[in-house]
Motif scaffolding. Sequence first.
Motif, PDB file in Angstrom:
ATOM      1  N   GLU A  56       0.825  -1.190   0.000  1.00 10.09           N
ATOM      2  CA  GLU A  56       0.000   0.000   0.000  1.00 10.09           C
ATOM      3  C   GLU A  56       0.868   1.251   0.000  1.00 10.09           C
ATOM      4  OE1 GLU A  56      -0.289  -2.555   1.916  1.00 10.09           O
ATOM      5  OE2 GLU A  56      -2.350  -3.264   2.091  1.00 10.09           O
ATOM      6  N   SER A  87     -10.874   3.963   0.694  1.00  4.87           N
ATOM      7  CA  SER A  87      -9.485   4.421   0.630  1.00  4.87           C
ATOM      8  C   SER A  87      -9.300   5.898   0.990  1.00  4.87           C
ATOM      9  CB  SER A  87      -8.915   4.173  -0.773  1.00  4.87           C
ATOM     10  OG  SER A  87      -9.682   4.844  -1.749  1.00  4.87           O
ATOM     11  N   GLU A  89      -5.379   9.498   0.808  1.00  5.94           N
ATOM     12  CA  GLU A  89      -5.877   8.276   0.168  1.00  5.94           C
ATOM     13  C   GLU A  89      -4.895   7.131   0.403  1.00  5.94           C
ATOM     14  OE1 GLU A  89      -7.154   6.627  -4.275  1.00  5.94           O
ATOM     15  OE2 GLU A  89      -6.040   8.500  -4.053  1.00  5.94           O
TER      16      GLU A  89
END
Length: 264
Positions: free
Chosen positions: A30, A183, A57
Amino acid sequence: MRRPLRQMIVLLGLGCLLAAAPAAPAARAENLIAALSADRVNIESNFTGTRIVVFGEIARDALTVARPEPYDLAVVVSGPEQVVTTRRKGRFMGIWVNRDSETFERVPSFLAVHTTRAPHEMASRTVLERHRIGLRNLNLPIAIASDVPIGDRDNFREAFLRLRVQNGLYQEQTDSIEFLSDSLFRTSVSLPANVPVGEYTVSTYLLRGGALLAQAEQPLTIAKSGFEQFTYRLAYEYSALYGLLAVALAIFTGWLAGVIFRRD
């Protein structure tokens, strides 16, 4: 001749195995993207406090490994570090005076911690202390040799944190980060009227299952402007001149008041 031939056969065999093996996918993780609603706050004469919004985000792609645990986020706003002395009053000959004291160094002048849930539920204490996630996980190194007994030092630490919280300079809010989607996230950090000036750091941490996956960092400047900035710089950079001007202004004000209210 046999030895070179044998080495050639081994190398050919290894080459065939490497060519037949499937290519391993590139490691993916991520990525955290964060930003501020304003990277500079100006303090003027009518400043009563303000708020900044931290938003961002959690970026992922199709190859990101699926994880069963939910995401955890922590936003830490830290002000310039300073040396602080905490004193405890005691009775001496019938009056209250400062007795024992403890001096801490590398103490953030302002600290705001916003998290998705209680910090101790997000990660181990080692991770939390390293990134100052939570007031209870803030290290307060002792600046000088202390005469305070080891068993009594926690009382000074608790008193320091309590006073900072009462003055609005330290704050911790759980469940204060809002997920706008799977997100997208945001949170609003309050800056009180007595917020110290200087260069701040806004750090955002992404955790999952107790592990730190990603982090982002943005600078924040809090500065006085206008006449307040002029007075602040004069007092700290030219203290002798500032003192002389203050005395001269007090004398002039007293003389002017005497002239205005003089009885003929």
